[in-house]
Scaffold this motif. Structure first.
Motif, short mmCIF file in Angstrom:
data_model
loop_
_atom_site.label_atom_id
_atom_site.label_comp_id
_atom_site.label_asym_id
_atom_site.label_seq_id
_atom_site.Cartn_x
_atom_site.Cartn_y
_atom_site.Cartn_z
N PHE A 1 12.09 -3.64 5.70
CA PHE A 1 12.68 -2.27 5.63
C PHE A 1 12.75 -1.52 7.13
CE2 PHE A 1 11.41 -3.03 1.21
CZ PHE A 1 12.30 -2.40 0.55
N GLY A 2 12.29 -2.38 8.01
CA GLY A 2 12.34 -1.77 9.44
C GLY A 2 11.39 -0.74 9.72
N LEU A 3 10.11 -1.02 9.18
CA LEU A 3 9.17 -0.36 9.36
C LEU A 3 8.41 -0.40 10.91
CD1 LEU A 3 7.30 -0.72 5.89
CD2 LEU A 3 9.24 1.20 6.63
N GLY A 4 8.67 -1.51 11.66
CA GLY A 4 8.25 -1.80 13.04
C GLY A 4 7.17 -2.71 12.84
N ASP A 5 6.50 -2.81 13.79
CA ASP A 5 5.43 -3.72 14.05
C ASP A 5 4.26 -3.61 12.62
OD1 ASP A 5 2.96 -5.34 14.49
OD2 ASP A 5 2.47 -4.30 16.41
N PRO A 6 4.26 -4.72 11.80
CA PRO A 6 3.34 -4.82 10.68
C PRO A 6 1.74 -4.09 10.91
CG PRO A 6 4.48 -6.63 10.73
CD PRO A 6 4.77 -6.02 11.75
N ALA A 7 1.45 -4.46 12.15
CA ALA A 7 -0.01 -4.02 12.34
C ALA A 7 0.11 -2.89 12.78
CB ALA A 7 -0.37 -4.76 13.91
N ARG A 8 0.84 -1.89 13.13
CA ARG A 8 1.16 -0.55 13.08
C ARG A 8 1.47 0.20 11.91
NH1 ARG A 8 0.99 2.25 18.10
NH2 ARG A 8 2.24 3.76 17.30
N ALA A 9 2.28 -0.34 11.19
CA ALA A 9 2.76 0.07 9.81
C ALA A 9 1.61 0.14 8.72
CB ALA A 9 4.11 -0.49 9.40
N PHE A 10 0.83 -0.84 8.76
CA PHE A 10 -0.35 -0.94 7.93
C PHE A 10 -1.62 -0.92 8.45
CE2 PHE A 10 3.60 -2.73 6.10
CZ PHE A 10 3.48 -2.06 4.57
N HIS A 11 -2.59 -0.43 7.83
CA HIS A 11 -4.00 -0.32 8.11
C HIS A 11 -5.02 -0.43 7.21
CE1 HIS A 11 -7.14 0.65 11.30
NE2 HIS A 11 -7.75 1.31 10.23
N HIS A 12 -5.57 -1.83 7.10
CA HIS A 12 -6.41 -1.82 5.90
C HIS A 12 -5.77 -2.01 4.60
CE1 HIS A 12 -10.01 -1.12 8.75
NE2 HIS A 12 -10.37 -2.18 7.83
N TYR B 1 9.53 -9.95 -9.05
CA TYR B 1 10.74 -9.68 -8.54
C TYR B 1 10.33 -8.76 -7.38
CZ TYR B 1 15.90 -8.89 -7.15
OH TYR B 1 16.74 -8.91 -6.75
N PHE B 2 10.53 -9.35 -6.11
CA PHE B 2 10.14 -8.52 -4.77
C PHE B 2 11.22 -8.79 -3.91
CE2 PHE B 2 7.85 -8.55 -1.05
CZ PHE B 2 7.17 -7.54 -0.88
N PRO B 3 11.36 -7.83 -2.96
CA PRO B 3 10.98 -6.29 -3.48
C PRO B 3 11.61 -5.77 -4.68
CG PRO B 3 11.83 -6.48 -1.17
CD PRO B 3 12.40 -7.83 -1.95
N GLN B 4 10.92 -4.77 -5.36
CA GLN B 4 11.42 -4.31 -6.41
C GLN B 4 12.32 -3.21 -6.20
OE1 GLN B 4 8.36 -3.39 -9.50
NE2 GLN B 4 7.37 -5.51 -9.30
N SER B 5 12.56 -2.63 -5.19
CA SER B 5 13.72 -1.60 -5.06
C SER B 5 13.87 -1.64 -3.77
CB SER B 5 13.06 -0.32 -5.65
OG SER B 5 12.18 0.26 -4.61
N LEU B 6 15.07 -0.75 -3.35
CA LEU B 6 15.27 -0.65 -2.18
C LEU B 6 14.50 0.65 -1.10
CD1 LEU B 6 19.15 -0.61 -2.66
CD2 LEU B 6 17.79 -2.40 -1.70
N ASP B 7 13.25 0.87 -1.87
CA ASP B 7 12.36 1.73 -1.25
C ASP B 7 10.90 0.86 -0.92
OD1 ASP B 7 11.15 4.55 -0.57
OD2 ASP B 7 9.92 3.80 -2.28
N PRO B 8 10.76 1.04 0.23
CA PRO B 8 9.47 0.19 0.59
C PRO B 8 8.15 0.35 0.11
CG PRO B 8 9.92 1.61 2.35
CD PRO B 8 11.24 1.77 1.50
N PHE B 9 7.93 2.03 -0.40
CA PHE B 9 6.69 2.07 -1.12
C PHE B 9 6.99 1.90 -2.54
CE2 PHE B 9 3.65 5.04 -3.13
CZ PHE B 9 2.47 4.60 -2.46
N THR B 10 7.97 1.85 -3.19
CA THR B 10 7.97 1.58 -4.64
C THR B 10 7.83 -0.17 -4.88
OG1 THR B 10 9.71 3.40 -4.80
CG2 THR B 10 9.58 1.56 -6.72
N SER B 11 8.04 -0.90 -3.69
CA SER B 11 7.71 -2.04 -3.79
C SER B 11 6.47 -2.44 -3.56
CB SER B 11 8.78 -2.97 -2.77
OG SER B 11 10.09 -2.91 -3.18
N TYR B 12 5.86 -1.67 -2.57
CA TYR B 12 4.30 -1.63 -2.18
C TYR B 12 3.47 -1.39 -3.34
CZ TYR B 12 0.09 0.05 0.25
OH TYR B 12 -1.27 0.22 0.47
#
Length: 708
Positions: free
Chosen positions: A436-447, A392-403
């Motif tokens: 979750f509106g975190l912006g550009d994935p390339a800037r929101a995540f690194h490695h 079940y994904f995303p597992q919650s309404l919080d991005p980090f809890t799903s990550y």
């Protein structure tokens, strides 16, 4: 029946049930296996054990101490409040295997399905005055296509927007497939650009290392783009069966990676790999081939004689059926579930059809259905199948809890090319960024690291059974990945509650998966900077944590740690003006201090344990406990380490309260670091917690950290 089973009244058991507190002893498993030739009920249990335990592969396993017991479990109901009273309840038998835990400890590789469920067939429901709801039905030799169509229709008509798209947590979903995505047209048998807005099915399977003779390449893409250009004679069984199944469903298009991506075109592969969130997220349905080990294996049940047949026995006039493992357990036993790429293919899909060796399962965001149980309902039923969801994904309404669970899952799975680990998670990180509106994935995540929640993301730990070994780099990459990113290291990664640091039991009790996530009640680093891929230093947009009021449990004043704040001056952001900082370097201001460390007493060394608990000690005489860290055991550590503060834990208290004052949130998250040869860059060594009072007393120094 044998003498033990003959003494049981199965009609009464299915009528009234047996609570688990009053479970009935049956016999030792070794005896049941011997009696399977004379006793119909023992034969049901033996069938399950021989099918799922694979005892022939583990001839040295001693099962003599395993005792079988029986109780019943209520199967739920399909119509909720309007359902008739308890006499209409449907029960299933649960056979437990006492002593399995000891067996698992002695033979770690022997991980098998434990409890067995035995169901009453639908033709006997009338004997109890019950509807056939949640009783077993007979499984055909091949998949009932009409039943699958019924499942899909039920989902479409009853679940509305819940199963419409992966972005159900967002307000609108106007996404479409990019123009460069191709699909297989199963009518014309060709590989074509995906028509705008087309409805298509996706396939998730394992290649299994078989040859490239069926791949789409630069040499054959033109031929395959013409009607009839896709020659099925060259395709492995998983793919030909999937094409057949899509045709039977009445669908026209299917996306299959080996055919729809030009495998020897790096640009095409890169573009499509980074749009997996769309390919699987927008698919009408995803076929999951969980019954084989390579693409040569058939889809079980797509053609006759390709799957295990149902096992039914008549016991005291009742037709009983030894059920296969439910969905989650069936997948856990599959080779498909061991591959890293398949995690996101499953997680991102809104509807999934799983082909396993015993039967086909259907799962959407709302329901779980299968061939062997009558569970179709337009209501929000409480059927027991829902307890065995695969994903079940995303597992919650919080991005980090799903990550977090996504990282945990992916790092436990296998990759042919281990540097693919970030790419294999890119669909998930793209989906999280968009949903979750975190912006550009390339800037929101690194490695693979979630930079928007960096104060939480940095709190990962190596699984204790995983050696601290660097991951191999992609071809053409000479710069190691940053040590603060979990993707830089091989093996399983965990995010756990900080209670793991404070286990007082000896030996390896801390290896238990502590329920709960790492907690941060106060951020101490703000702002954060990173050297991006082009070598430019940029400030990160990290989500802030609101501080909860600190509750003291003591009288008198207690000093509180205050972190250094403020923008870092540009002159402080360079180590050597003649040598630019490498991409991936984190830059931030915090405080640093040195503490002595000592392996925790009572922790036994074991060849399979590569990370252990270490006490962090005060400089007083004699030294006292001031904190705990998880550090690698495979390297020779110095007697003291440098630690830097990251944040305040949300933990409710600390141990050793006789020596150190106790109050809520008194522990600080710290990272153990080492410096490179010229002392300019820091590398992550481990993670821990230190008592706030001890940190203040240590005379910690403020510094700008360059973490790489």
């Amino acid at each position: 029946l044998c003498s033990i089973c003959a003494n049981l009244d199965f009609y009464q058991i299915f009528l009234d049930g047996i609570p688990d507190t009053e479970d009935i002893p049956l016999d030792y498993l070794s005896s049941i296996l011997k009696k399977s030739y004379q006793c119909n009920f023992c034969r049901l249990i033996s069938f399950h054990v021989r099918r799922t335990w694979m005892l022939d592969k583990f001839p040295h396993v001693d099962i003599s101490g395993i005792e079988c017991r029986m109780f019943t479990i209520h199967c739920g109901c399909l119509q909720l409040a309007s359902y008739p009273p308890s006499k209409f309840r449907c029960y299933r038998l649960c056979i437990t295997m006492g002593g399995l835990e000891d067996l698992w400890k002695r033979y770690p590789a022997f991980r098998i399905a434990g409890a067995l469920n035995i169901h009453l067939m639908q033709e006997d429901a009338f004997k109890f005055g019950r509807p056939t709801d949640l009783h077993s039905r007979r499984i055909k030799n091949t998949v009932d296509i009409n039943m699958v169509k019924k499942w899909i229709k039920l989902c479409q008509e009853s679940h509305g927007d819940t199963c419409k798209s992966l972005s159900r947590i967002g307000e609108h979903d106007n996404r479409t497939l990019p123009g460069f995505v191709r699909v297989v047209d199963v009518v014309l048998m060709s590989v074509v650009p995906a028509p705008s807005g087309c409805r298509y099915v996706a396939l998730s399977y394992i290649w299994g290392g078989i040859g490239a003779e069926y791949w789409t390449t630069k040499d054959n893409i033109a031929e395959r783009g013409t009607p009839g250009g896709l020659n099925t004679a060259k395709l492995p069984d998983t793919i030909t069966d999937s094409i057949l199944f899509v045709r039977q469903l009445g669908e026209r298009y299917v996306w299959i990676d080996a055919l729809c991506i030009i495998q020897d075109n790096l640009q095409d592969k890169f573009a499509q790999i980074h749009d997996m969130d769309l390919v699987y997220g927008l698919s009408y349905l995803t076929i999951i081939a969980a019954g084989g080990t390579t693409a040569r294996d058939p889809l079980p049940g797509c053609r006759p004689r390709t799957r295990t047949q149902q096992h039914i026995e008549v016991v005291q006039g009742l037709h009983l059926y030894a059920a296969p493992p439910r969905l989650k357990e069936a997948l856990a036993l599959s080779a498909w579930n061991t591959r890293c790429w398949t995690y996101q293919e499953c997680a991102l899909s809104r509807r999934r059809i799983y082909f396993t060796g015993q039967q086909v399962y259907f799962e959407c965001q709302f329901d779980v259905l299968c061939e062997d149980i009558i569970a179709e309902s337009k209501c929000d039923s409480t059927n027991f199948l829902k307890q065995s969801r695969a994903e079940y994904f995303p597992q919650s309404l919080d991005p980090f809890t799903s990550y977090m669970p996504a990282v945990k899952q992916c790092t436990r799975r296998n990759l042919t090319v281990e540097s693919d680990v970030v790419d294999a998670l890119t669909g998930v990180t793209n989906a999280l960024a968009k949903a979750f509106g975190l912006g550009d994935p390339a800037r929101a995540f690194h490695h693979g690291m979630m930079l928007t929640d960096l104060h939480h993301a940095l709190l990962w730990q190596h699984n204790p059974h995983t050696p601290r070994t660097r991951r191999s780099l992609p071809d053409g990459c000479s710069l190691p990945w940053p040590s603060w990113a979990w993707a830089a290291w091989r093996g399983a990664i965990d995010y756990m509650s900080e209670h793991r640091y404070l286990v007082t039991h000896p030996e390896d009790a801390w290896l238990v998966d502590y329920v709960g996530n790492p907690s941060v009640s106060e951020m101490f680093v703000d702002p954060w900077y990173i050297v991006d891929h082009s070598g430019v230093i940029v400030q990160l947009d990290v989500r802030r944590v609101s501080r909860v009021i600190l509750i003291r449990e003591t009288e008198g004043e207690v000093s509180t740690y205050t972190s250094p704040r403020g923008i870092i001056d540009p002159t402080e952001m360079t180590i050597d003006i003649h040598r630019p900082l490498d991409p991936g370097t984190l830059i931030f201001r915090t405080t640093s201090s040195h503490f002595a460390i000592a392996r925790r007493r009572g922790e036994e060394s074991h060849a399979s344990i590569h990370h252990g608990l270490f006490n962090i000690l005060s400089a007083s005489s004699p030294p006292t406990w001031v904190g705990t860290a998880v550090l690698p055991l495979d390297v020779a550590l110095p007697t003291s380490l440098e630690f830097i503060v990251l944040s305040r834990t949300g933990m409710r208290g600390a141990y050793d309260i006789e020596r150190i004052e106790y109050y809520q949130e008194c522990l600080l998250h710290v990272m153990a670091v080492s410096q490179n040869h010229d002392g300019s860059l820091m590398e992550r060594v481990g993670l821990g917690v230190i008592h706030e009072a001890a940190w203040i007393a240590s005379g910690a120094e403020e510094k700008v950290v360059f973490l790489r």
